[in-house]
Design a protein around this motif. Structure first.
Motif, PDB file in Angstrom:
ATOM      1  N   ASP A 190       0.830  -1.205   0.000  1.00  0.00           N
ATOM      2  CA  ASP A 190       0.000   0.000   0.000  1.00  0.00           C
ATOM      3  C   ASP A 190       0.870   1.264   0.000  1.00  0.00           C
ATOM      4  OD1 ASP A 190      -2.238  -1.597   0.021  1.00  0.00           O
ATOM      5  OD2 ASP A 190      -2.550  -1.461   2.203  1.00  0.00           O
ATOM      6  N   THR A 191       1.978   1.215   0.723  1.00  0.00           N
ATOM      7  CA  THR A 191       2.865   2.392   0.774  1.00  0.00           C
ATOM      8  C   THR A 191       3.524   2.639  -0.573  1.00  0.00           C
ATOM      9  OG1 THR A 191       3.293   1.943   3.117  1.00  0.00           O
ATOM     10  CG2 THR A 191       4.829   3.409   1.973  1.00  0.00           C
ATOM     11  N   PHE A 192       3.974   1.575  -1.226  1.00  0.00           N
ATOM     12  CA  PHE A 192       4.586   1.726  -2.555  1.00  0.00           C
ATOM     13  C   PHE A 192       3.572   2.272  -3.561  1.00  0.00           C
ATOM     14  CE2 PHE A 192       7.978  -1.743  -1.753  1.00  0.00           C
ATOM     15  CZ  PHE A 192       8.816  -0.799  -1.177  1.00  0.00           C
ATOM     16  N   GLN A 197       1.998   7.272  -6.833  1.00  0.00           N
ATOM     17  CA  GLN A 197       1.096   8.327  -7.263  1.00  0.00           C
ATOM     18  C   GLN A 197       1.656   9.710  -6.957  1.00  0.00           C
ATOM     19  OE1 GLN A 197      -1.683   7.783  -8.998  1.00  0.00           O
ATOM     20  NE2 GLN A 197      -1.405   5.550  -8.881  1.00  0.00           N
ATOM     21  N   LYS A 198       2.502   9.779  -5.942  1.00  0.00           N
ATOM     22  CA  LYS A 198       3.009  11.077  -5.518  1.00  0.00           C
ATOM     23  C   LYS A 198       4.425  11.374  -6.016  1.00  0.00           C
ATOM     24  CE  LYS A 198       0.188  11.080  -1.331  1.00  0.00           C
ATOM     25  NZ  LYS A 198       0.165  11.167   0.151  1.00  0.00           N
ATOM     26  N   SER A 199       5.048  10.396  -6.629  1.00  0.00           N
ATOM     27  CA  SER A 199       6.414  10.604  -7.144  1.00  0.00           C
ATOM     28  C   SER A 199       6.435  10.259  -8.630  1.00  0.00           C
ATOM     29  CB  SER A 199       7.419   9.729  -6.380  1.00  0.00           C
ATOM     30  OG  SER A 199       7.398  10.036  -5.003  1.00  0.00           O
ATOM     31  N   PRO A 200       6.211  11.253  -9.484  1.00  0.00           N
ATOM     32  CA  PRO A 200       6.139  10.960 -10.924  1.00  0.00           C
ATOM     33  C   PRO A 200       7.458  10.421 -11.491  1.00  0.00           C
ATOM     34  CG  PRO A 200       5.169  13.098 -10.437  1.00  0.00           C
ATOM     35  CD  PRO A 200       5.864  12.647  -9.185  1.00  0.00           C
ATOM     36  N   GLU A 201       8.600  10.891 -10.934  1.00  0.00           N
ATOM     37  CA  GLU A 201       9.885  10.443 -11.470  1.00  0.00           C
ATOM     38  C   GLU A 201      10.187   8.998 -11.096  1.00  0.00           C
ATOM     39  OE1 GLU A 201      10.402  12.359  -7.477  1.00  0.00           O
ATOM     40  OE2 GLU A 201       9.344  12.787  -9.344  1.00  0.00           O
ATOM     41  N   LEU A 202       9.551   8.427 -10.015  1.00  0.00           N
ATOM     42  CA  LEU A 202       9.762   7.039  -9.600  1.00  0.00           C
ATOM     43  C   LEU A 202       8.467   6.238  -9.662  1.00  0.00           C
ATOM     44  CD1 LEU A 202      12.039   7.642  -6.469  1.00  0.00           C
ATOM     45  CD2 LEU A 202      12.767   6.897  -8.751  1.00  0.00           C
ATOM     46  N   GLN A 203       7.587   6.659 -10.494  1.00  0.00           N
ATOM     47  CA  GLN A 203       6.264   6.015 -10.541  1.00  0.00           C
ATOM     48  C   GLN A 203       6.369   4.561 -10.984  1.00  0.00           C
ATOM     49  OE1 GLN A 203       3.507   8.050 -13.090  1.00  0.00           O
ATOM     50  NE2 GLN A 203       1.766   6.718 -12.506  1.00  0.00           N
ATOM     51  N   ASP A 204       7.175   4.276 -11.988  1.00  0.00           N
ATOM     52  CA  ASP A 204       7.278   2.899 -12.480  1.00  0.00           C
ATOM     53  C   ASP A 204       7.935   1.979 -11.448  1.00  0.00           C
ATOM     54  OD1 ASP A 204       6.114   3.740 -14.794  1.00  0.00           O
ATOM     55  OD2 ASP A 204       8.019   4.029 -15.859  1.00  0.00           O
ATOM     56  N   GLU A 205       9.016   2.458 -10.825  1.00  0.00           N
ATOM     57  CA  GLU A 205       9.714   1.619  -9.842  1.00  0.00           C
ATOM     58  C   GLU A 205       8.823   1.315  -8.628  1.00  0.00           C
ATOM     59  OE1 GLU A 205      10.863   4.173 -11.353  1.00  0.00           O
ATOM     60  OE2 GLU A 205      12.695   3.548 -12.389  1.00  0.00           O
ATOM     61  N   PHE A 206       8.164   2.344  -8.111  1.00  0.00           N
ATOM     62  CA  PHE A 206       7.249   2.092  -6.991  1.00  0.00           C
ATOM     63  C   PHE A 206       6.092   1.180  -7.413  1.00  0.00           C
ATOM     64  CE2 PHE A 206       8.903   6.066  -4.884  1.00  0.00           C
ATOM     65  CZ  PHE A 206       9.368   5.428  -3.746  1.00  0.00           C
ATOM     66  N   GLY A 207       5.657   1.321  -8.633  1.00  0.00           N
ATOM     67  CA  GLY A 207       4.546   0.490  -9.107  1.00  0.00           C
ATOM     68  C   GLY A 207       4.927  -0.978  -9.197  1.00  0.00           C
ATOM     69  N   TYR A 208       6.169  -1.273  -9.712  1.00  0.00           N
ATOM     70  CA  TYR A 208       6.598  -2.663  -9.785  1.00  0.00           C
ATOM     71  C   TYR A 208       6.667  -3.303  -8.392  1.00  0.00           C
ATOM     72  CZ  TYR A 208       8.060  -1.392 -14.533  1.00  0.00           C
ATOM     73  OH  TYR A 208       8.084  -0.954 -15.838  1.00  0.00           O
ATOM     74  N   ASN A 209       7.250  -2.592  -7.461  1.00  0.00           N
ATOM     75  CA  ASN A 209       7.384  -3.135  -6.104  1.00  0.00           C
ATOM     76  C   ASN A 209       6.014  -3.303  -5.419  1.00  0.00           C
ATOM     77  OD1 ASN A 209      10.386  -3.294  -5.053  1.00  0.00           O
ATOM     78  ND2 ASN A 209      10.276  -1.563  -6.466  1.00  0.00           N
ATOM     79  N   ALA A 210       5.104  -2.385  -5.718  1.00  0.00           N
ATOM     80  CA  ALA A 210       3.774  -2.513  -5.131  1.00  0.00           C
ATOM     81  C   ALA A 210       3.067  -3.765  -5.643  1.00  0.00           C
ATOM     82  CB  ALA A 210       2.943  -1.267  -5.433  1.00  0.00           C
ATOM     83  N   GLU A 211       3.182  -4.028  -6.948  1.00  0.00           N
ATOM     84  CA  GLU A 211       2.570  -5.223  -7.511  1.00  0.00           C
ATOM     85  C   GLU A 211       3.216  -6.496  -6.961  1.00  0.00           C
ATOM     86  OE1 GLU A 211      -0.062  -5.506  -9.348  1.00  0.00           O
ATOM     87  OE2 GLU A 211      -0.384  -3.337  -9.472  1.00  0.00           O
ATOM     88  N   THR A 212       4.542  -6.471  -6.773  1.00  0.00           N
ATOM     89  CA  THR A 212       5.241  -7.652  -6.239  1.00  0.00           C
ATOM     90  C   THR A 212       4.812  -7.940  -4.804  1.00  0.00           C
ATOM     91  OG1 THR A 212       7.149  -7.169  -7.660  1.00  0.00           O
ATOM     92  CG2 THR A 212       7.504  -8.633  -5.771  1.00  0.00           C
ATOM     93  N   GLN A 213       4.719  -6.910  -3.991  1.00  0.00           N
ATOM     94  CA  GLN A 213       4.313  -7.113  -2.604  1.00  0.00           C
ATOM     95  C   GLN A 213       2.865  -7.593  -2.495  1.00  0.00           C
ATOM     96  OE1 GLN A 213       6.351  -7.025   0.008  1.00  0.00           O
ATOM     97  NE2 GLN A 213       8.030  -6.553  -1.407  1.00  0.00           N
ATOM     98  N   LYS A 214       2.018  -7.107  -3.358  1.00  0.00           N
ATOM     99  CA  LYS A 214       0.633  -7.573  -3.341  1.00  0.00           C
ATOM    100  C   LYS A 214       0.546  -9.035  -3.755  1.00  0.00           C
ATOM    101  CE  LYS A 214      -1.572  -3.078  -4.176  1.00  0.00           C
ATOM    102  NZ  LYS A 214      -2.425  -2.288  -5.091  1.00  0.00           N
ATOM    103  N   LEU A 215       1.374  -9.440  -4.732  1.00  0.00           N
ATOM    104  CA  LEU A 215       1.378 -10.844  -5.140  1.00  0.00           C
ATOM    105  C   LEU A 215       1.922 -11.744  -4.030  1.00  0.00           C
ATOM    106  CD1 LEU A 215       0.936 -12.950  -7.359  1.00  0.00           C
ATOM    107  CD2 LEU A 215       3.251 -12.451  -8.192  1.00  0.00           C
TER     108      LEU A 215
END
Length: 365
Positions: A190-192, A197-215
């Protein structure tokens, strides 16, 4: 004078009219005066029985009143009012005597007290004999009945139960740690997602980690369901099935101690002199010995059967639980989500969605 009056009365007849009234006869005043004199000077008929054949006579006889014939006798009402009624003697009156108390209310508590005393007496004798036998066995002076094969199976059961309890504690600890890991992964995902959403320059990296943690969180919840199912099966086997068998084993050991105690008592009584008292004690000891022998043999048979069924049930349950545990752990750490879900379906493990056990805010109202 009384005899002459009675003779005169016996020779007279009292005619009775159709309505039951005495007929009119010429009055004999001399007879009436003699009767009144007898009533005044004679005995009081209300205080004495009318069983005299003659006043003051030595021979007594009952005078039937129907045999006296003569004119009607008129009594003074004032004299009748002074009658004294004597109370009936005990045992001869019309009403029954209440001298015999009712014993039913006293016999019931007395019977209960005697019954309780007998129970306490038997319990005290049995406890004394068993304690004496146990102390004799501890100091090596008493003989103990042993079934070597059955004793070995019982020792193996105690050892198996201790080891399975250790496995149960470790499995519960693993479940607790995995639950904390899953909760941590869920919060981290949830934090990632929020940071993406709040860090456009790291949006992809945070998104990958968020999906991995949810899985990982989803797979962890699936594995947690499998481990909890494993813990439930081990808990039932240890704390219900094995405990039930051990309760029967405990009853068997108590029966064995009682059997040896009464066997030693019979041997001790049999060594004494054979008089009438001793023969009665030997017969009573023989009966008690036979009762406890039958109880011991019955419980020994029950323990043997339960140990056999327990072993078969243990093999069946542990085969299923160990296979489930192995397949679930292997699929989780291999990252094979499909295989992990297939394992749970194979063993009919139903997963509860997160928060399913908590009532909604509407149900709490």
């Amino acid at each position: 004078m009384t005899d002459s009056i009675m003779s005169k009365a016996a020779t007279m007849e009292i005619p009775i009219s159709s309505n039951g009234d005495a007929g009119t006869l010429p009055e004999d005043t001399s007879l009436e005066e003699d009767l009144q004199q007898v009533m005044v000077s004679g005995p009081n008929l209300n205080e004495t029985s009318i069983v005299s054949g003659g006043y003051g006579g030595a021979t007594e006889a009952i005078i039937p009143t129907s045999s006296i014939k003569g004119p009607a006798i008129h009594f003074n009402p004032e004299y009748l009012g002074r009658r004294r009624v004597s109370p009936p003697r005990q045992g001869h009156g019309l009403h029954p005597s209440n001298s015999t108390p009712c014993m039913s209310t006293e016999e019931v508590p007395r019977g209960m007290a005697v019954e309780k005393f007998d129970i306490m007496k038997k319990w005290g004798i049995n406890t004394y004999k068993c304690t004496k036998q146990m102390i004799s066995e501890r100091f090596g002076r008493g003989q103990r009945t042993m079934d070597l094969e059955l004793e070995a199976q019982i020792d193996f059961l105690h050892d198996t139960k201790r080891k399975y309890e250790h496995v149960l504690r470790l499995a519960r600890a693993l479940s607790t740690h995995l639950y904390n890991v899953v909760q941590t992964q869920h919060a981290l995902g949830d934090t990632f997602a929020d940071l993406s959403q709040k860090s456009p320059e790291l949006q992809d990296e945070f998104g990958y980690n968020a999906e991995t943690q949810k899985l990982l969180c989803k797979n962890g919840e699936t594995l947690l369901g499998a481990i909890n199912f494993f813990v439930s099966g081990i808990n039932t086997l240890v704390n219900k099935t094995m405990e039930d068998t051990l309760m029967t084993v405990k009853m068997y050991e108590n029966a064995r101690l009682e059997y040896d105690a009464y066997r030693a008592d019979l041997e001790e009584v049999s060594t004494g002199p054979r008089d009438a008292v001793t023969l009665a004690r030997i017969e009573a000891a023989q009966q008690q010995y036979q009762v406890h022998k039958d109880k011991y043999e019955r419980l020994r048979s029950d323990v043997t059967i339960k140990l056999k069924f327990l072993e078969e049930n243990k093999v069946k349950v542990m085969h299923k639980q160990l296979l489930l545990f192995h397949n679930a752990i292997s699929a989780y750490f291999a990252g094979n989500q499909q295989q992990l879900e297939q394992t749970l379906k194979q063993f009919n493990v139903n997963l509860k969605p997160p928060g399913a056990g908590k009532p909604s805010w509407l149900e709490e109202q």
